[in-house]
Design a protein around this motif. Structure first.
Motif, short mmCIF file in Angstrom:
data_model
loop_
_atom_site.label_atom_id
_atom_site.label_comp_id
_atom_site.label_asym_id
_atom_site.label_seq_id
_atom_site.Cartn_x
_atom_site.Cartn_y
_atom_site.Cartn_z
N GLU A 209 -3.28 17.02 24.41
CA GLU A 209 -4.26 16.42 23.52
C GLU A 209 -3.54 15.84 22.30
OE1 GLU A 209 -8.23 18.22 22.65
OE2 GLU A 209 -7.38 18.44 20.63
N VAL A 210 -3.97 14.66 21.90
CA VAL A 210 -3.40 14.00 20.73
C VAL A 210 -4.53 13.70 19.75
CG1 VAL A 210 -2.11 12.02 19.84
CG2 VAL A 210 -1.55 12.96 22.09
N ALA A 211 -4.36 14.14 18.50
CA ALA A 211 -5.34 13.87 17.45
C ALA A 211 -4.62 13.24 16.26
CB ALA A 211 -6.04 15.15 17.02
N ARG A 212 -5.30 12.30 15.59
CA ARG A 212 -4.69 11.65 14.43
C ARG A 212 -5.67 11.61 13.27
NH1 ARG A 212 -3.54 6.17 15.94
NH2 ARG A 212 -5.45 5.47 14.91
N TYR A 213 -5.17 11.97 12.09
CA TYR A 213 -5.93 11.88 10.84
C TYR A 213 -5.30 10.75 10.02
CZ TYR A 213 -7.21 16.58 12.33
OH TYR A 213 -7.64 17.67 13.05
N ARG A 214 -6.13 9.80 9.59
CA ARG A 214 -5.62 8.60 8.93
C ARG A 214 -6.27 8.43 7.56
NH1 ARG A 214 -6.93 2.42 10.87
NH2 ARG A 214 -5.43 1.33 9.53
N PHE A 215 -5.43 8.16 6.56
CA PHE A 215 -5.90 7.93 5.20
C PHE A 215 -5.24 6.66 4.67
CE2 PHE A 215 -5.49 12.41 6.17
CZ PHE A 215 -6.76 12.91 5.89
N LEU A 216 -6.05 5.70 4.17
CA LEU A 216 -5.52 4.41 3.76
C LEU A 216 -6.16 3.99 2.44
CD1 LEU A 216 -5.03 1.24 5.90
CD2 LEU A 216 -6.55 1.12 3.92
N PHE A 217 -5.34 3.37 1.57
CA PHE A 217 -5.84 2.84 0.30
C PHE A 217 -5.02 1.62 -0.08
CE2 PHE A 217 -5.66 2.58 -4.36
CZ PHE A 217 -7.02 2.39 -4.63
N ASN A 218 -5.69 0.57 -0.55
CA ASN A 218 -5.01 -0.65 -0.98
C ASN A 218 -5.55 -1.08 -2.34
OD1 ASN A 218 -3.19 -1.51 1.27
ND2 ASN A 218 -5.11 -1.38 2.41
N LEU A 219 -4.65 -1.56 -3.21
CA LEU A 219 -5.02 -1.96 -4.57
C LEU A 219 -4.50 -3.36 -4.87
CD1 LEU A 219 -6.09 -1.26 -7.43
CD2 LEU A 219 -3.77 -0.43 -7.95
N PRO A 220 -5.38 -4.33 -5.16
CA PRO A 220 -4.95 -5.69 -5.52
C PRO A 220 -4.69 -5.81 -7.02
CG PRO A 220 -7.31 -5.65 -5.24
CD PRO A 220 -6.84 -4.25 -4.97
N ILE A 221 -3.67 -6.58 -7.39
CA ILE A 221 -3.33 -6.83 -8.78
C ILE A 221 -3.22 -8.34 -8.98
CG2 ILE A 221 -1.64 -6.45 -10.62
CD1 ILE A 221 -0.76 -3.93 -9.08
N LYS A 222 -3.99 -8.89 -9.92
CA LYS A 222 -3.97 -10.32 -10.16
C LYS A 222 -2.79 -10.69 -11.05
CE LYS A 222 -6.80 -14.13 -11.88
NZ LYS A 222 -8.12 -14.53 -12.42
N LEU A 223 -1.96 -11.65 -10.59
CA LEU A 223 -0.83 -12.13 -11.37
C LEU A 223 -1.18 -13.42 -12.11
CD1 LEU A 223 2.03 -11.53 -8.77
CD2 LEU A 223 1.29 -10.01 -10.62
N SER A 224 -1.91 -14.31 -11.44
CA SER A 224 -2.37 -15.57 -12.02
C SER A 224 -3.58 -16.03 -11.21
CB SER A 224 -1.26 -16.62 -12.02
OG SER A 224 -0.88 -16.95 -10.69
N GLU A 225 -4.07 -17.23 -11.46
CA GLU A 225 -5.30 -17.68 -10.82
C GLU A 225 -5.23 -17.67 -9.30
OE1 GLU A 225 -9.16 -18.80 -10.55
OE2 GLU A 225 -8.05 -18.22 -12.34
N ASN A 226 -4.09 -18.05 -8.73
CA ASN A 226 -3.95 -18.13 -7.27
C ASN A 226 -2.84 -17.24 -6.72
OD1 ASN A 226 -6.01 -20.15 -6.70
ND2 ASN A 226 -4.68 -21.59 -7.77
N ASN A 227 -2.39 -16.26 -7.48
CA ASN A 227 -1.30 -15.40 -7.05
C ASN A 227 -1.66 -13.93 -7.29
OD1 ASN A 227 1.07 -17.43 -6.52
ND2 ASN A 227 0.16 -18.06 -8.47
N TYR A 228 -1.44 -13.14 -6.25
CA TYR A 228 -1.81 -11.74 -6.31
C TYR A 228 -0.71 -10.86 -5.70
CZ TYR A 228 -6.49 -13.52 -7.20
OH TYR A 228 -7.57 -14.17 -7.73
#
Length: 290
Positions: free
Chosen positions: A41-60
């Protein structure tokens, strides 16, 4: 605060990272492949988080991480000490850069260093992997049949191939109640019953590749240096939408193809752990854009 349109742009690119084409800000997930006739048996626990940071009007800048804990359980008497395989860890750190390519396309480059190991003796050099991705992305939401197209190249050091591999994903909402996604590692066909309830049929790839510290000694004097699982799954799913971006979901299906193996240092198969089809279940909670 980021404008909603900016956040849509940023998170859409996160889909080229990790186990699936994810567009998540946050995900908590549990997956299990129950025991087969070989009692694995194979079981997987997954935890994910992503954070965007604005650098300029069209760049992140996009920073984030993902942690997968894999439980490997065999009640069968294997011809080697399997305790080193009981708990496996896959840890990704994601760093992405997004910019407008031209009027219709945007570009993203992503670097994802990875730790994939049983970590029984701390961190070692063989535990480290590197994933690189470059894509162009186009989306039209203001038309009768909205679509999204992602084209790119991805390099994953776990594949053992010295060249980047193509990446493609195409989504289309061709009817108010119907949509589909074509691509790798996931394809689906969805029926949107209403704002709260969505049904789907899906075909997806799943698996992992993890270093085994202290090589596993096999009866024929070969050594298992890593463990991998690859599976092709056909499944039916249901999603309950709490809000437009927040939902609970579940998938139930069967592995059309499944192979769990031990590999030597040259990545040759030295012992087959499982290759029989099995049931497949996945459930979780996510905050996503699409």
């Amino acid at each position: 605060m980021l404008k909603k349109s900016h956040l849509l742009l940023i998170i859409s690119f996160i889909g080229v990272i990790g186990f699936s084409q994810s567009t998540d800000i946050l995900r908590v997930e549990y997956t299990v492949l129950p025991r087969t006739k070989t009692d694995i048996e194979v079981a997987r626990y997954r935890f994910l988080f992503n954070l965007p940071i604005k650098l300029s009007e069209n760049n992140y800048l996009v920073t984030g991480g993902e942690y997968n804990l894999v439980d490997f359980d065999s009640s069968e008497a294997l011809p080697f000490d399997a305790r080193e395989l009981n708990t496996l860890h896959v840890i990704d750190l994601n760093l992405g850069y997004i910019t407008r390519w031209n009027e219709n396309w945007r570009f993203v480059g992503i670097i994802s260093p990875r730790i994939a190991s049983n970590l029984i003796e701390g961190l070692q050099v063989d535990d480290l992997r590197l994933n690189l991705t470059a894509t162009l992305w186009k989306e039209r939401k203001d038309i009768e049949q909205p679509f999204r197209l992602v084209l790119g190249l991805t390099y994953n050091s776990t594949t053992g191939l010295p060249v980047p591999l193509p990446l493609i994903s195409y989504y289309k909402r061709f009817h108010p109640n119907w949509s589909f996604t074509l691509g790798i590692p996931r394809m689906n066909f969805k029926y949107h019953m209403n704002k709260r309830h969505t049904l789907q049929m899906a075909l997806l790839l799943d698996g992992y590749f993890v270093n085994a510290q202290d090589d596993i000694i096999l009866p024929d004097n070969e050594f298992g240096s890593s463990i991998s699982l690859s599976a092709l799954i056909g499944a039916f799913g249901y999603q309950y939408n709490i809000t437009k971006s927040m939902s609970f979901y579940g998938l139930a299906g069967f592995t059309l193809s499944r192979k769990g193996v031990l590999r030597d240092e040259k990545r040759n198969n030295v012992f087959i752990l499982s290759e029989q089809g099995s049931l497949y279940f996945k459930t979780g909670f996510k905050i996503a854009i699409f």
